[in-house]
Design a protein around this motif. Structure first.
Motif, PDB file in Angstrom:
ATOM      1  N   PRO A 132       0.826  -1.206   0.000  1.00 26.66           N
ATOM      2  CA  PRO A 132       0.000   0.000   0.000  1.00 26.66           C
ATOM      3  C   PRO A 132       0.855   1.248   0.000  1.00 26.66           C
ATOM      4  O   PRO A 132       2.063   1.183   0.272  1.00 26.66           O
ATOM      5  CB  PRO A 132      -0.777  -0.122   1.311  1.00 26.66           C
ATOM      6  CG  PRO A 132       0.204  -0.806   2.224  1.00 26.66           C
ATOM      7  CD  PRO A 132       0.928  -1.800   1.346  1.00 26.66           C
ATOM      8  N   PRO A 133       0.277   2.397  -0.275  1.00 24.56           N
ATOM      9  CA  PRO A 133       1.008   3.649  -0.047  1.00 24.56           C
ATOM     10  C   PRO A 133       1.198   3.861   1.447  1.00 24.56           C
ATOM     11  O   PRO A 133       0.487   3.281   2.268  1.00 24.56           O
ATOM     12  CB  PRO A 133       0.086   4.712  -0.654  1.00 24.56           C
ATOM     13  CG  PRO A 133      -1.283   4.106  -0.592  1.00 24.56           C
ATOM     14  CD  PRO A 133      -1.079   2.635  -0.787  1.00 24.56           C
ATOM     15  N   ARG A 134       2.158   4.690   1.796  1.00 27.29           N
ATOM     16  CA  ARG A 134       2.411   4.995   3.213  1.00 27.29           C
ATOM     17  C   ARG A 134       1.491   6.139   3.617  1.00 27.29           C
ATOM     18  O   ARG A 134       1.875   7.311   3.582  1.00 27.29           O
ATOM     19  CB  ARG A 134       3.879   5.376   3.434  1.00 27.29           C
ATOM     20  CG  ARG A 134       4.200   5.722   4.898  1.00 27.29           C
ATOM     21  CD  ARG A 134       3.941   4.559   5.799  1.00 27.29           C
ATOM     22  NE  ARG A 134       4.385   4.795   7.161  1.00 27.29           N
ATOM     23  CZ  ARG A 134       3.578   4.771   8.211  1.00 27.29           C
ATOM     24  NH1 ARG A 134       2.274   4.578   8.055  1.00 27.29           N
ATOM     25  NH2 ARG A 134       4.064   4.935   9.427  1.00 27.29           N
ATOM     26  N   ASP A 135       0.283   5.774   3.976  1.00 29.64           N
ATOM     27  CA  ASP A 135      -0.677   6.777   4.410  1.00 29.64           C
ATOM     28  C   ASP A 135      -0.457   7.030   5.895  1.00 29.64           C
ATOM     29  O   ASP A 135      -1.047   6.369   6.750  1.00 29.64           O
ATOM     30  CB  ASP A 135      -2.107   6.307   4.132  1.00 29.64           C
ATOM     31  CG  ASP A 135      -3.138   7.383   4.400  1.00 29.64           C
ATOM     32  OD1 ASP A 135      -2.760   8.425   4.980  1.00 29.64           O
ATOM     33  OD2 ASP A 135      -4.305   7.199   4.032  1.00 29.64           O
ATOM     34  N   LEU A 136       0.406   7.985   6.194  1.00 25.86           N
ATOM     35  CA  LEU A 136       0.732   8.296   7.586  1.00 25.86           C
ATOM     36  C   LEU A 136      -0.499   8.605   8.412  1.00 25.86           C
ATOM     37  O   LEU A 136      -0.550   8.352   9.609  1.00 25.86           O
ATOM     38  CB  LEU A 136       1.645   9.518   7.631  1.00 25.86           C
ATOM     39  CG  LEU A 136       3.139   9.343   7.400  1.00 25.86           C
ATOM     40  CD1 LEU A 136       3.798  10.710   7.339  1.00 25.86           C
ATOM     41  CD2 LEU A 136       3.761   8.499   8.492  1.00 25.86           C
TER      42      LEU A 136
END
Length: 297
Positions: A132-136
């Protein structure tokens, strides 16, 4: 089972059930950590058991196992799953995974150890499975919801608004480095230095995104948690670049600050120390005061 039910008595029940399913004795288990995961070292086997707070973390636990196998195949020094370990189990709504117990550290991990490992990770191609993207900021609402009734709703609203603002800012960034696999929580505490050298641990935030995400963590450690300037200089020199020289560094730093403030909220129920730290972090963000030091939690 929700985060509100993630108490030690409940976690021990889950530990015993998971061990019963795998035929491993939990007798003499030692608690190593109690946060978003509860982590136990078993006494009767060289195994560490990680128990997640709620069912939403099951996919992440499964992906963490896939990442561990992939890193092993790539020759990257990282924690491995326990021998003959099952895939992530769903035990009464809690994801449970089994890992090799590491030997005692020979020394604390340092900034240079981390930088060298990140250079190896950042040289990797995409894995054969999706990351996944790094959705902080993905966990902000969940962490705040876990503290409902225990924190000021105005503080929660402030962090939610701040989350939206920084989500828009980070989505518009143009990276300096080529995007790809990242660790996602790149701190020396997530490096273990054993007899064979430094290895990466805590692979649950592995993502594919801006490599800059992995570099801004240490900048925040310097600015908020008191990492000595010389250690930050060692980190940037070894890696080969200081992310804060990039125009997008402030936006990524602000996003991570927002997430870090919200993360403490899940620990607030029944913990006055967590409440004090949550208030400290939110107040410093409201005041836009970057000089306020945060306490590690």
């Amino acid at each position: 089972m929700t985060a509100q039910g993630f108490g030690r008595e409940r976690v021990l029940q889950v530990l015993h059930e998971a061990c019963a399913r795998t035929g491993i004795s939990p007798a003499g288990a030692t608690e190593l950590a109690f946060g978003e995961n509860a982590v136990f070292a078993l006494d009767r086997a060289p195994v560490v058991v990680r128990i997640g707070r709620d069912p939403s973390l099951l996919d992440r636990a499964r992906r963490e196992i896939a990442v561990a196998h992939w890193l092993a195949g790539q020759g990257v020094p990282a924690v491995r799953t326990a021998a003959d370990a099952p895939e992530a189990l769903d035990v009464s709504g809690h994801p449970v995974t089994f890992w090799e117990r590491l030997p005692a550290p020979v020394r604390p991990a340092g900034a240079t150890d981390l930088a060298l490992l990140l250079r190896r990770v950042h040289a990797l191609p995409e894995p054969p499975f999706g990351l996944p993207p790094r959705d902080l900021l993905a966990g902000v609402e969940r962490w705040l919801r876990a503290a409902e009734g225990h924190i000021d709703p105005a503080d929660a609203d402030f962090l939610l608004r701040r989350r939206s603002r920084f989500a828009a800012l980070t989505a518009a960034l143009t990276p300096r480095l080529a995007p790809g696999p990242i660790h996602g929580d790149a701190l020396p505490r997530n490096v273990h230095v054993g007899p064979a050298g430094p290895i990466l641990v805590d692979l649950e935030t592995f993502s594919t995104d801006l490599r800059e995400h992995d570099l801004v963590v240490m900048a925040l450690s310097r600015d908020r948690y008191g990492l000595p300037g010389r250690e930050y200089a060692d980190f940037t020199r070894t890696y080969g670049w200081d992310v804060m020289e990039w125009e997008g560094g402030a936006a990524l730093r602000g996003a991570r600050e927002t997430a870090s403030a919200a993360w403490v909220a899940q620990h607030v129920p029944g913990n006055p120390r967590a409440l004090a730290e949550f208030r400290r972090r939110v107040r410093s963000l409201r005041d836009e005061d970057p000089t306020v030091r945060w306490r590690a939690f």
